[in-house]
Write a protein that holds these residues in place. Structure first.
Motif, PDB file in Angstrom:
ATOM      1  N   PHE A 182       1.068  -1.138   0.026  1.00 12.28           N
ATOM      2  CA  PHE A 182       0.060   0.073   0.022  1.00 12.28           C
ATOM      3  C   PHE A 182       0.912   1.311  -0.147  1.00 12.28           C
ATOM      4  O   PHE A 182       1.672   1.281   0.732  1.00 12.28           O
ATOM      5  N   TYR A 183       0.644   2.133  -0.924  1.00 13.88           N
ATOM      6  CA  TYR A 183       1.493   3.364  -0.933  1.00 13.88           C
ATOM      7  C   TYR A 183       0.762   4.501  -0.326  1.00 13.88           C
ATOM      8  O   TYR A 183      -0.496   4.721  -0.568  1.00 13.88           O
ATOM      9  N   GLN A 184       1.347   5.102   0.619  1.00 15.48           N
ATOM     10  CA  GLN A 184       0.564   6.027   1.241  1.00 15.48           C
ATOM     11  C   GLN A 184       0.217   7.516   0.247  1.00 15.48           C
ATOM     12  O   GLN A 184      -0.576   8.089   0.736  1.00 15.48           O
ATOM     13  N   SER A 185       1.087   7.557  -0.625  1.00 12.02           N
ATOM     14  CA  SER A 185       0.737   8.762  -1.745  1.00 12.02           C
ATOM     15  C   SER A 185      -0.470   8.440  -2.290  1.00 12.02           C
ATOM     16  O   SER A 185      -1.073   9.310  -2.862  1.00 12.02           O
ATOM     17  N   SER A 186      -1.134   7.184  -2.508  1.00 14.40           N
ATOM     18  CA  SER A 186      -2.386   7.050  -2.736  1.00 14.40           C
ATOM     19  C   SER A 186      -3.596   6.849  -1.860  1.00 14.40           C
ATOM     20  O   SER A 186      -4.683   6.639  -2.220  1.00 14.40           O
ATOM     21  N   ARG A 187      -3.152   7.326  -0.685  1.00 13.70           N
ATOM     22  CA  ARG A 187      -4.307   7.435   0.410  1.00 13.70           C
ATOM     23  C   ARG A 187      -4.546   8.835   0.666  1.00 13.70           C
ATOM     24  O   ARG A 187      -5.007   8.994   1.875  1.00 13.70           O
ATOM     25  N   VAL A 188      -3.872   9.684   0.030  1.00 19.02           N
ATOM     26  CA  VAL A 188      -4.173  11.096   0.681  1.00 19.02           C
ATOM     27  C   VAL A 188      -5.611  11.517   0.774  1.00 19.02           C
ATOM     28  O   VAL A 188      -5.884  12.429   2.031  1.00 19.02           O
ATOM     29  N   ALA A 189      -6.596  11.184  -0.012  1.00 15.87           N
ATOM     30  CA  ALA A 189      -7.750  11.541   0.313  1.00 15.87           C
ATOM     31  C   ALA A 189      -8.284  11.236   1.608  1.00 15.87           C
ATOM     32  O   ALA A 189      -9.032  11.694   2.237  1.00 15.87           O
ATOM     33  N   ARG A 190      -7.739   9.720   1.900  1.00 16.27           N
ATOM     34  CA  ARG A 190      -8.405   9.021   3.052  1.00 16.27           C
ATOM     35  C   ARG A 190      -7.715  10.005   4.404  1.00 16.27           C
ATOM     36  O   ARG A 190      -8.474  10.521   5.365  1.00 16.27           O
ATOM     37  N   TYR A 191      -6.466  10.543   4.279  1.00 17.70           N
ATOM     38  CA  TYR A 191      -5.891  11.357   5.112  1.00 17.70           C
ATOM     39  C   TYR A 191      -6.638  12.531   5.517  1.00 17.70           C
ATOM     40  O   TYR A 191      -6.886  13.309   6.568  1.00 17.70           O
ATOM     41  N   ALA A 192      -7.045  13.316   4.068  1.00 14.00           N
ATOM     42  CA  ALA A 192      -7.548  14.568   4.121  1.00 14.00           C
ATOM     43  C   ALA A 192      -8.982  14.381   4.963  1.00 14.00           C
ATOM     44  O   ALA A 192      -9.505  15.348   5.690  1.00 14.00           O
ATOM     45  N   GLU A 193      -9.640  13.386   4.840  1.00 16.22           N
ATOM     46  CA  GLU A 193     -10.991  13.032   5.337  1.00 16.22           C
ATOM     47  C   GLU A 193     -10.815  12.791   6.827  1.00 16.22           C
ATOM     48  O   GLU A 193     -11.725  13.412   7.533  1.00 16.22           O
ATOM     49  N   VAL A 194      -9.944  12.404   7.199  1.00 18.28           N
ATOM     50  CA  VAL A 194      -9.656  12.006   8.733  1.00 18.28           C
ATOM     51  C   VAL A 194      -9.495  13.524   9.317  1.00 18.28           C
ATOM     52  O   VAL A 194      -9.804  13.769  10.377  1.00 18.28           O
ATOM     53  N   ILE A 195      -8.371  14.351   8.731  1.00 19.96           N
ATOM     54  CA  ILE A 195      -8.079  15.458   9.158  1.00 19.96           C
ATOM     55  C   ILE A 195      -9.475  16.522   9.266  1.00 19.96           C
ATOM     56  O   ILE A 195      -9.385  17.046  10.405  1.00 19.96           O
ATOM     57  N   ALA A 196     -10.231  16.383   8.242  1.00 15.82           N
ATOM     58  CA  ALA A 196     -11.436  17.180   8.183  1.00 15.82           C
ATOM     59  C   ALA A 196     -12.384  16.602   9.519  1.00 15.82           C
ATOM     60  O   ALA A 196     -12.839  17.512  10.205  1.00 15.82           O
ATOM     61  N   ARG A 197     -12.375  15.306   9.835  1.00 15.61           N
ATOM     62  CA  ARG A 197     -13.345  15.043  10.952  1.00 15.61           C
ATOM     63  C   ARG A 197     -12.699  15.592  12.165  1.00 15.61           C
ATOM     64  O   ARG A 197     -13.319  15.805  12.975  1.00 15.61           O
TER      65      ARG A 197
END
Ligand code: GLU
Length: 464
Positions: A73-88
């Motif tokens: 799993f590449y973290q670079s392809s999970r940025v949308a998920r991190y953005a979602e968590v930060i927003a939450r």
């Protein structure tokens, strides 16, 4: 609960022995418990990460046989998920925008140092601050201000950190990029990791990460922080100090089982056993066997283990690798003895496949180079006269086979009335130029008549 471990390298350089050891422990723990081993490439630092480095890490793990069940799993392809968590987290008031400028933070730092305090962010934006024109805010995590984080580490025991010690950590930079402590927690939670085994340079991050787990409503995993590996000088083994990468070990001719065996003993013990097959490692590995003191990587021990495993490996399994190495050394593996047969005789004489291939060059080349001093030492007047007699006898040999050659050699020794060493030593040097070799009649058979006679003449003529 099914055990799930992960290896989470940053692809910012080669995978050195320390990284391999972390991967090995995580892999062993998963395999021991019939669990899953996840590979995650932590490549959010775009400047320092590279695809080549990530690929080399995957190749290295595959070569070692540390197979992963999920990923990479590449973290670079999970940025949308991190953005979602930060927003939450922002939404739930567990994180906040911080508009402090670099100058302001520098001034704060200077002030704290001047007062003899530990520099840390003082939370001045924590209770809300009006946006500032021209400043893109970072996002900071609202670390709890009361109480303490307590956890049990499988290596270091119970660890307690007062929350007052932890300042509000940046979880998203001004450009929105998430930071390590956020991404690692989101991933470990999303990927259901039950046990994190990693270097103890991450120990100080753990209380912060546990607070983030809790803020996300997720249970933190178990932790085992293993001591760093030191080099022979006692310095920390790291990619920055030029520690060799796993693929360099392959190039140098180390076997995966030797490298893994060498590394498993750095920071882990099972009684006083030193030699472990992979199966034995899987069977015996447990977190209770980990210890907290730093361990030094010993290249001599790796050589010893590699020699041990080389000697055990069937020559047929080494032949292809050796053929490729010999070609790179300018030899044609077809112009000489059958490779398997030669490998069988040579495999217990060298610490690595590369040393073995180098040591076999004399069997596959017409010309070999003598060292001047050694040639002088061997080609004394006496030795040359013995070699002359041997040459005469060998010229009459019809069947160039080991047994016949052995008899011829014995007959010459008998005629000359000298012990084997007097003729054997210069002869062996003439034929091998000093490369480790098995019994001399096999060497003569392998070399064939022409190469043998030419080399004996060659040594005789090389002397002054
Ligand atoms: N990516 C981190 C590193 O290479 C490891 C993170 C972790 O294991 O939690 O140091």
């Amino acid at each position: 609960m099914k055990v799930r471990t992960r290896f989470a390298p940053s692809p910012t350089g080669v995978l050195h022995a320390g990284g391999v050891r972390t991967a090995l422990f995580s892999w062993l723990y998963a395999r021991h418990h019939g669990g899953a081993f996840v590979l995650r490439i932590e490549d959010t630092d775009i400047e320092r990460s590279s695809k080549e480095s990530a690929d080399a890490i995957c190749d290295g793990l595959a070569w070692l046989g540390l197979d992963w069940d999920e990923g990479p799993f590449y973290q670079s392809s999970r940025v949308a998920r991190y953005a979602e968590v930060i927003a939450r987290l922002l939404d739930e008031d567990k994180a906040y925008h911080c508009y402090c400028t670099r100058d302001e933070l520098d001034a704060l730092r200077r002030e704290q140092i001047a007062k003899g305090l530990k520099p840390r962010y003082d939370g001045r934006c924590r209770e809300g601050r009006a946006p500032r024109a021209g400043v893109d805010p970072v996002v900071r995590f609202k670390n709890p201000q009361q109480g303490a984080v307590v956890f049990h580490d499988h290596v270091h025991g119970d660890i307690e950190t007062a929350n007052g010690e932890l300042d509000d950590l940046v979880i998203a930079r001004a450009d929105g990029a998430p930071t390590y402590n956020l991404t690692v927690v989101v991933d470990d939670a999303d990927m259901g990791i039950t046990h994190v085994i990693r270097g103890d340079d991450h120990l100080s991050n753990t209380p912060r990460q546990i607070n983030i787990f809790r803020a996300l409503g997720a249970a933190p995993p178990d932790y085992a922080h293993v001591p760093l590996i030191l080099d022979q000088q006692g310095a920390r083994l790291s990619k920055r100090t030029g520690a060799p990468g796993v693929l360099q070990y392959r190039e140098q001719g180390y076997l995966p089982e030797a490298l893994l065996n060498c590394l498993v003993r750095l920071g882990w013990a099972h009684g006083d056993q030193e030699v472990f097959s992979l199966d034995e490692m899987v069977r015996h590995f447990d977190l209770g066997g980990l210890n907290a003191s730093a361990a030094a990587f010993d290249p001599a021990k790796l050589d010893w283990l590699n020699g041990h495993y080389l000697a055990q490996t069937p020559a047929a399994a080494l032949a292809n690798d050796l053929a490729a190495r010999l070609r790179l050394l300018g030899c044609d593996p077809a112009q000489g003895p059958a490779l398997e047969e030669a490998a069988e005789a040579m495999k217990s004489r060298h610490p690595t496949l590369q040393a073995m291939a180098q040591g076999m060059v004399f069997l596959y080349k017409d010309e070999i180079a003598y060292d001047d001093a050694a040639a002088r030492k061997h080609a004394t007047d006496d030795a040359r006269s013995y070699l002359r007699c041997l040459l005469a006898a060998l010229e009459t040999v019809e069947q160039w086979r080991g047994e016949v050659l052995k008899q011829t050699l014995s007959a010459v020794l008998k005629d000359l009335n000298i012990p084997m060493g007097k003729l054997g030593k210069p002869l062996r040097y003439a034929l091998t130029a000093g490369a480790p070799s098995p019994d001399i009649s096999s060497v003569m058979e392998w070399l064939g008549r022409e190469r043998c006679l030419a080399r004996i003449r060659g040594l005789m003529e090389s002397a002054p």
